[in-house]
Write a protein that holds these residues in place. Structure first.
Motif, PDB file in Angstrom:
ATOM      1  N   ARG A  38      -1.319   6.883  -9.062  1.00  0.00           N
ATOM      2  CA  ARG A  38      -2.470   5.952  -8.998  1.00  0.00           C
ATOM      3  C   ARG A  38      -2.030   4.713  -8.157  1.00  0.00           C
ATOM      4  O   ARG A  38      -2.670   4.183  -7.567  1.00  0.00           O
ATOM      5  N   ARG A  39      -0.687   4.479  -8.635  1.00  0.00           N
ATOM      6  CA  ARG A  39      -0.210   3.137  -8.124  1.00  0.00           C
ATOM      7  C   ARG A  39       0.043   3.343  -6.416  1.00  0.00           C
ATOM      8  O   ARG A  39      -0.429   2.598  -5.574  1.00  0.00           O
ATOM      9  N   MET A  40       0.566   4.511  -6.194  1.00  0.00           N
ATOM     10  CA  MET A  40       0.828   4.744  -4.771  1.00  0.00           C
ATOM     11  C   MET A  40      -0.453   4.847  -4.084  1.00  0.00           C
ATOM     12  O   MET A  40      -0.609   4.121  -2.817  1.00  0.00           O
ATOM     13  N   ARG A  41      -1.481   5.465  -4.418  1.00  0.00           N
ATOM     14  CA  ARG A  41      -2.834   5.591  -3.866  1.00  0.00           C
ATOM     15  C   ARG A  41      -3.534   4.113  -3.620  1.00  0.00           C
ATOM     16  O   ARG A  41      -4.058   3.931  -2.661  1.00  0.00           O
ATOM     17  N   LYS A  42      -3.390   3.420  -4.498  1.00  0.00           N
ATOM     18  CA  LYS A  42      -3.873   1.777  -4.638  1.00  0.00           C
ATOM     19  C   LYS A  42      -3.440   1.268  -3.266  1.00  0.00           C
ATOM     20  O   LYS A  42      -3.927   0.392  -2.661  1.00  0.00           O
ATOM     21  N   VAL A  43      -2.065   1.268  -3.413  1.00  0.00           N
ATOM     22  CA  VAL A  43      -1.356   0.336  -2.430  1.00  0.00           C
ATOM     23  C   VAL A  43      -1.556   0.989  -1.033  1.00  0.00           C
ATOM     24  O   VAL A  43      -1.859   0.095   0.001  1.00  0.00           O
ATOM     25  N   TYR A  44      -1.697   2.344  -0.805  1.00  0.00           N
ATOM     26  CA  TYR A  44      -2.238   2.978   0.421  1.00  0.00           C
ATOM     27  C   TYR A  44      -3.811   2.538   0.593  1.00  0.00           C
ATOM     28  O   TYR A  44      -3.736   2.115   1.919  1.00  0.00           O
ATOM     29  N   LEU A  45      -4.555   2.531  -0.197  1.00  0.00           N
ATOM     30  CA  LEU A  45      -5.890   2.159   0.177  1.00  0.00           C
ATOM     31  C   LEU A  45      -6.030   0.660   0.629  1.00  0.00           C
ATOM     32  O   LEU A  45      -6.750   0.309   1.560  1.00  0.00           O
ATOM     33  N   LYS A  46      -5.147  -0.235   0.044  1.00  0.00           N
ATOM     34  CA  LYS A  46      -5.435  -1.606   0.084  1.00  0.00           C
ATOM     35  C   LYS A  46      -4.766  -1.965   1.633  1.00  0.00           C
ATOM     36  O   LYS A  46      -5.174  -2.768   2.154  1.00  0.00           O
ATOM     37  N   GLU A  47      -3.829  -1.187   1.789  1.00  0.00           N
ATOM     38  CA  GLU A  47      -2.862  -1.446   3.283  1.00  0.00           C
ATOM     39  C   GLU A  47      -3.698  -0.851   4.474  1.00  0.00           C
ATOM     40  O   GLU A  47      -3.709  -1.316   5.235  1.00  0.00           O
ATOM     41  N   TYR A  48      -4.042   0.502   4.128  1.00  0.00           N
ATOM     42  CA  TYR A  48      -4.628   1.305   5.360  1.00  0.00           C
ATOM     43  C   TYR A  48      -6.265   1.725   5.445  1.00  0.00           C
ATOM     44  O   TYR A  48      -6.592   2.063   6.409  1.00  0.00           O
ATOM     45  N   ARG A  49      -6.798   1.705   4.290  1.00  0.00           N
ATOM     46  CA  ARG A  49      -8.171   1.961   4.217  1.00  0.00           C
ATOM     47  C   ARG A  49      -9.039   0.735   3.433  1.00  0.00           C
ATOM     48  O   ARG A  49      -9.533   1.000   2.493  1.00  0.00           O
ATOM     49  N   LYS A  50      -8.913  -0.265   4.115  1.00  0.00           N
ATOM     50  CA  LYS A  50      -9.430  -1.620   3.399  1.00  0.00           C
ATOM     51  C   LYS A  50     -10.990  -1.437   3.163  1.00  0.00           C
ATOM     52  O   LYS A  50     -11.493  -1.861   2.023  1.00  0.00           O
ATOM     53  N   VAL A  51     -11.688  -0.708   3.918  1.00  0.00           N
ATOM     54  CA  VAL A  51     -13.092  -0.773   3.709  1.00  0.00           C
ATOM     55  C   VAL A  51     -13.429   0.147   2.390  1.00  0.00           C
ATOM     56  O   VAL A  51     -14.141  -0.200   1.670  1.00  0.00           O
ATOM     57  N   LEU A  52     -12.751   1.288   2.416  1.00  0.00           N
ATOM     58  CA  LEU A  52     -12.878   2.093   1.254  1.00  0.00           C
ATOM     59  C   LEU A  52     -12.329   1.546  -0.010  1.00  0.00           C
ATOM     60  O   LEU A  52     -13.115   1.557  -1.089  1.00  0.00           O
ATOM     61  N   TYR A  53     -11.449   0.715  -0.005  1.00  0.00           N
ATOM     62  CA  TYR A  53     -10.642  -0.097  -0.924  1.00  0.00           C
ATOM     63  C   TYR A  53     -11.792  -1.018  -1.422  1.00  0.00           C
ATOM     64  O   TYR A  53     -11.930  -0.935  -2.639  1.00  0.00           O
TER      65      TYR A  53
END
Length: 132
Positions: A38-53
Motif C-alpha cells: 500500500r505504501r509503495m503504491r501510494k509513493v508510486y502514484l504520487k511520483e509518477y501518476r499525479k493525475v490519478l493520485y
C-alpha cells in the motif's frame, strides 16, 4: 460574522487575514491498516501518476484503492510462492535428486532456496500490481 453562507449555497469561514474561505472538505474515507505494498503504491502514484493520485484523493477513494492493491499483492505473492515452491521441488528432484532429505540435512540451504523463491515472487507482484 465568522461564518456566512454565500448566494451559491456554499458556507464560508472568516480567516485570520480578514478573507472568507470556502468550507470545503474531502469525503470521508474508510480506514485500513497500512501495508507494505500500500505504501509503495501510494509513493508510486504520487511520483509518477499525479493525475490519478489527485483524482483518488479528491474522490475519497484513495484508501480503498490502496487497500485493494495491498490485498491483491499479498494474495498474488502467496499463490506465486506456492507455485514456485512446487515447481522448484519438482525440478530439484529431477535434476539433482534432491528430496525432503535436504530439508532435514541442510536446513540453511533449504531456507536460502525458499527465501529466493519469496523474493522472486515479490518482484513479480511489484511489477504486475504496484508499479503499473
Amino acid at each position: 460574522q465568522k461564518h456566512i453562507v454565500g448566494e451559491n449555497g456554499i458556507s464560508y469561514t472568516l480567516g485570520e487575514d480578514g478573507m472568507y474561505y470556502p468550507d470545503i472538505r474531502l469525503p470521508e474515507e474508510a480506514y485500513y491498516q497500512i501495508g507494505k505494498y500500500r505504501r509503495m503504491r501510494k509513493v508510486y502514484l504520487k511520483e509518477y501518476r499525479k493525475v490519478l493520485y489527485m483524482e483518488l484523493i479528491l474522490s475519497g477513494k484513495m484508501n480503498e484503492h490502496l487497500h485493494q492493491v495491498d490485498e491483491m499483492c499479498y494474495q498474488m505473492k502467496e499463490r506465486l510462492v506456492k507455485q514456485m515452491k512446487e515447481r522448484l521441488v519438482k525440478q530439484m528432484k529431477e535434476k539433482q535428486g534432491v528430496t525432503e532429505k535436504l530439508k532435514e540435512e541442510d536446513q540453511l540451504m533449504w531456507v536460502r532456496m525458499m527465501n529466493n523463491i519469496s523474493s522472486c515472487a515479490e518482484e513479480i507482484v511489484l511489477r504486475e500490481l504496484v508499479y503499473i
